[in-house]
Enzyme design. Structure first.
Site, short mmCIF file in Angstrom:
data_model
loop_
_atom_site.label_atom_id
_atom_site.label_comp_id
_atom_site.label_asym_id
_atom_site.label_seq_id
_atom_site.Cartn_x
_atom_site.Cartn_y
_atom_site.Cartn_z
N GLU A 220 -54.64 49.67 -24.79
CA GLU A 220 -55.61 50.27 -25.72
C GLU A 220 -55.92 51.71 -25.38
OE1 GLU A 220 -60.10 49.35 -27.48
OE2 GLU A 220 -59.22 48.05 -25.96
N LYS B 22 -72.22 41.41 -31.66
CA LYS B 22 -71.08 41.10 -30.80
C LYS B 22 -71.42 41.51 -29.38
CE LYS B 22 -66.32 42.51 -29.76
NZ LYS B 22 -65.17 43.34 -30.15
#
Length: 484
Positions: free
Chosen positions: A278, A229
């Site tokens: 977050e 990723k």
């Protein structure tokens, strides 16, 4: 408002300093109860030229959110290079050791002084524009520190003992300004974005074509098994026709995104500000908390269907799982116990839905929060996996410096407690320009046009806060289905 707070603080400071001259370099900190106001509104209402910091946490189950606003600097600690956080920790400990708190009975429960600041995504020497004023890691111990928690608030004043006499008139003038801001912040307001800020603006940066090409390069690296990723970031520089007001933007984004952590750090005339959904990590005693947040879809007319599709998407679940696994791997050895839910839930914001896994644990020892930040940052949510390969790919392929974007912003205190968020949904703002950023997690199965639409959705909050909502007339933005 009356000058009672100011008179009270100055009287407490006089009593504290009359008890002894103190050692060289000692900082005296006095505190008094203050009106309860939203920290972001206080920052926006301030007419002071002093640099600002802000950390306004949202309500979370089982926690008392802490709001912090700071003006000026009693001290600053900075670090550079790979060892920047350990050097910051050591310097801060020495400053805390030289700090003498003076509390009267009515402020006995006030949260103590704390450093507020952040760090960059990657260390960089020398730091490139527009980030030259922001060190790899930089934290401010504010001269004036407003803290609010559980319906109570306090104002701290921190002064070097040797500075009290020569700076008394300056301190008094600063206090008048802060009292005026507290008075203004007690009056409810709903600051609306100015209309037409995008008219005449010059726009530069990552185009749709360039970002889609970057995504295709990332997919090629993933297919070659170089990466699992990677998270490329698109940057946009907006040069407005009239000066931008970063403090007003802070108030707008704070009120529109109350479920996020609102933050701001000023260096020179540039303010790094945003509303992050977050949490990177918090430490309170030996309790540690963090968020696994990755996998995103825009909101739409049929939100329920969009949420079901997000939860069912193999691509989004794969992206999310890489983040959760990395967090568990980093925190597991440091925890006596760690609760990692089996699957994600949904974190919904006004503009997007995210896959979300809240993680909570009990530390084995009194590890400083900055050590936890160092272990976790950057997570695969903003870099990729494997981490070092992803960071190297980003450094080689992204055309614009990220600076503190996708870094971390937060606070820490003398006990080593602290709270940090991932520095996303953010921008760097000065009167003359704004740099806005957004990234997308790329894994096997990612679609370049869809990823471009995602980053435009993520930039929408900052564009609106700065008054650039009308910039949708830009053909490049129209190509992403009318965003923002």
């Amino acid at each position: 408002m009356s000058s009672g707070l100011g008179t009270d603080l100055l009287a407490r400071l006089a009593r504290a300093t009359s008890r002894g001259a103190g050692s060289a370099g000692e900082i005296v900190a006095v505190v008094a109860p203050a009106p309860v106001v939203p920290a972001a509104r206080l920052v926006a209402a301030s007419a002071s030229a002093l640099p600002i910091v802000l950390f306004q946490a949202p309500r979370r189950e089982g926690e008392e959110p802490l709001e912090v606003a700071g003006f000026g600097e009693a001290a600053r600690v900075e670090g550079s290079g790979p060892g920047c956080l350990p050097s910051v920790t050591g310097a801060a400990r020495r400053i805390f050791a030289s700090l003498r708190e003076e509390r009267d009975a009515d402020a006995g429960g006030a949260p103590g002084p704390r450093f507020v600041g952040g760090l960059s995504f990657q260390t960089e020497s020398p730091r490139k524009e527009p980030w030259s004023a922001f060190a790899d890691a930089s934290f401010t111990l504010p001269r004036w520190l407003y803290v609010a928690r559980a319906g109570e608030a306090w104002l701290w004043l921190l002064v070097h003992t040797g500075d009290l006499a020569p700076e008394r008139s300056t301190i008094e003038a600063e206090l008048v300004s802060i009292e005026a801001a507290l008075g203004a912040a007690t009056r409810p307001s709903s600051p609306l974005p100015p209309r037409g800020a995008g008219e005449g603006a010059r726009i530069e940066g990552t185009s749709r074509e360039a970002f889609c090409s970057l995504v295709r390069e990332a997919l090629a690296a993933i297919r070659a098994r170089e990466l699992d990723k990677v998270v490329p970031v698109a940057a946009r520089r907006l040069s407005p026709a009239r000066p931008l007001d970063a403090r007003a933007a802070i108030a707008r984004i704070a009120e529109a995104y109350a479920e996020t952590t609102r933050f701001a750090v000023q260096r020179g005339d540039r303010v790094f500000l945003g509303a992050s959904p977050e949490r990177l990590v918090s430490r309170h005693g030996r309790v540690v908390s963090t968020d696994g947040l990755a996998g995103t879809t825009r909101r739409g007319e049929d939100d329920a269907a969009l949420v079901r599709a997000l939860l069912a998407s193999p691509k989004e679940r794969r992206e999310h799982a890489l983040v959760v696994e990395a967090i568990a791997s980093a925190l597991g050895p440091r925890c006596a116990s760690l609760d990692v839910p089996e699957g994600p839930t949904i974190r919904s914001l006004p503009n997007v839905h995210h896959l979300w896994t809240p993680i909570r644990g009990a530390l084995r020892d009194d590890t400083h929060v900055l050590s936890l930040v160092e272990a976790l940052h950057p997570t695969p949510a903003v870099s990729g996996a494997p981490r070092e390969r992803a960071k190297a790919w980003i450094a080689a392929h992204e055309p614009h410096a990220r600076g503190w974007y996708t870094g971390a912003v937060g606070w820490f205190d003398a006990a080593g407690d602290g709270d940090f968020v991932v520095a996303i949904r953010a921008g760097l703002v000065s009167p003359d320009e704004a740099w806005l950023y957004a990234g997308a997690g790329i894994v096997e199965g990612s679609d370049p046009p869809a990823e471009y639409a995602e980053i435009r959705a993520k930039q929408a909050p900052m564009l609106a806060a700065l008054g650039f909502g009308d910039i949708a007339a830009d053909p490049d933005l129209q190509a992403s289905n009318g965003l923002p």
